[in-house]
Design a protein around this motif. Structure first.
Motif, short mmCIF file in Angstrom:
data_model
loop_
_atom_site.label_atom_id
_atom_site.label_comp_id
_atom_site.label_asym_id
_atom_site.label_seq_id
_atom_site.Cartn_x
_atom_site.Cartn_y
_atom_site.Cartn_z
N UNK A 10 71.03 60.97 54.97
CA UNK A 10 72.12 60.53 55.83
C UNK A 10 73.47 61.05 55.35
N UNK A 11 74.43 61.11 56.25
CA UNK A 11 75.76 61.61 55.88
C UNK A 11 76.44 60.74 54.81
N UNK A 12 75.99 59.50 54.66
CA UNK A 12 76.57 58.61 53.64
C UNK A 12 75.81 58.69 52.31
N UNK A 13 74.83 59.61 52.23
CA UNK A 13 74.07 59.79 50.99
C UNK A 13 72.78 58.99 50.93
N UNK A 14 72.52 58.16 51.93
CA UNK A 14 71.28 57.38 51.95
C UNK A 14 70.11 58.28 52.31
N UNK A 15 69.00 58.13 51.58
CA UNK A 15 67.78 58.89 51.87
C UNK A 15 66.81 58.01 52.65
N UNK A 16 66.17 58.62 53.65
CA UNK A 16 65.22 57.92 54.51
C UNK A 16 63.88 58.66 54.46
N UNK A 17 62.88 58.12 53.72
CA UNK A 17 61.57 58.78 53.67
C UNK A 17 60.83 58.61 55.00
N UNK A 18 60.17 59.67 55.42
CA UNK A 18 59.44 59.67 56.68
C UNK A 18 58.07 60.29 56.48
N UNK A 19 57.12 59.75 57.23
CA UNK A 19 55.76 60.32 57.23
C UNK A 19 55.27 60.29 58.67
N UNK A 20 54.83 61.45 59.13
CA UNK A 20 54.25 61.61 60.46
C UNK A 20 52.79 61.99 60.27
N UNK A 21 51.90 61.35 61.01
CA UNK A 21 50.49 61.73 61.01
C UNK A 21 50.12 62.15 62.42
N UNK A 22 49.74 63.41 62.57
CA UNK A 22 49.40 63.96 63.88
C UNK A 22 48.03 63.48 64.33
#
Length: 158
Positions: free
Chosen positions: A69-81
């Motif tokens: 994020x622009x504020x330095x926050x990290x957002x982990x994501x996982x996509x399963x097709x």
């Protein structure tokens, strides 16, 4: 022989639908969506950047990435097709590494040929109407539109 009976559940109370006509051929839009080199450049709302750890676009394949994020926050994501039909359709679950992520949601993306343009439709189905209301409160509609704006701006650079 037994007939298979299917029932279709109404998800309209927990669904977010976004559609965009893009000035690019369908194959190019699909490539932008499924190639880690490209998606890292445009995915996410304005001001976000991405680190792609893996992206295997096939049924059962996983796309793991971190949105910064622009504020330095990290957002982990996982996509399963779940379903992949080249240049036509992607179906996946989007969440985090927690397999019981209460905020995960189901996504269907379609790429429809319209001459030199592509009609992109992204249908997100959340777990409940309350989850949809919460997502909207946190800017899901605006963030989704910004993400598609970024895709639209990126396509001519490919």
């Amino acid at each position: 022989m037994t007939a298979k009976i299917e029932t279709k559940q109404d998800t309209s109370d927990r669904e977010l639908l976004m559609t965009r006509i893009l000035d690019a051929p369908r194959d190019l839009v699909y490539e932008a969506w499924t190639n880690p080199k490209h998606i890292a450049q445009w995915w996410g709302p304005k001001g976000f950047t991405n680190t792609i750890y893996e992206m295997k676009v096939k049924p059962g394949g996983v796309w793991r990435f971190m949105m910064h994020g622009p504020d330095g926050t990290d957002y982990p994501n996982k996509v399963v097709f779940e379903e992949v039909i080249k240049a036509e359709r992607l179906v996946y679950t989007h969440g985090s590494d927690d397999d019981n992520d209460p905020n995960s949601f189901h996504v269907t993306v379609t790429f429809e040929d319209q001459g030199k343009n592509t009609k992109l439709t992204m249908r997100m189905v959340l777990k409940s109407a309350a989850a949809l209301a919460e997502a909207k409160k946190f800017g899901a509609v605006e963030g989704g539109n910004q993400t598609l704006d970024r895709l639209e701006a990126y396509l001519p650079t490919m």
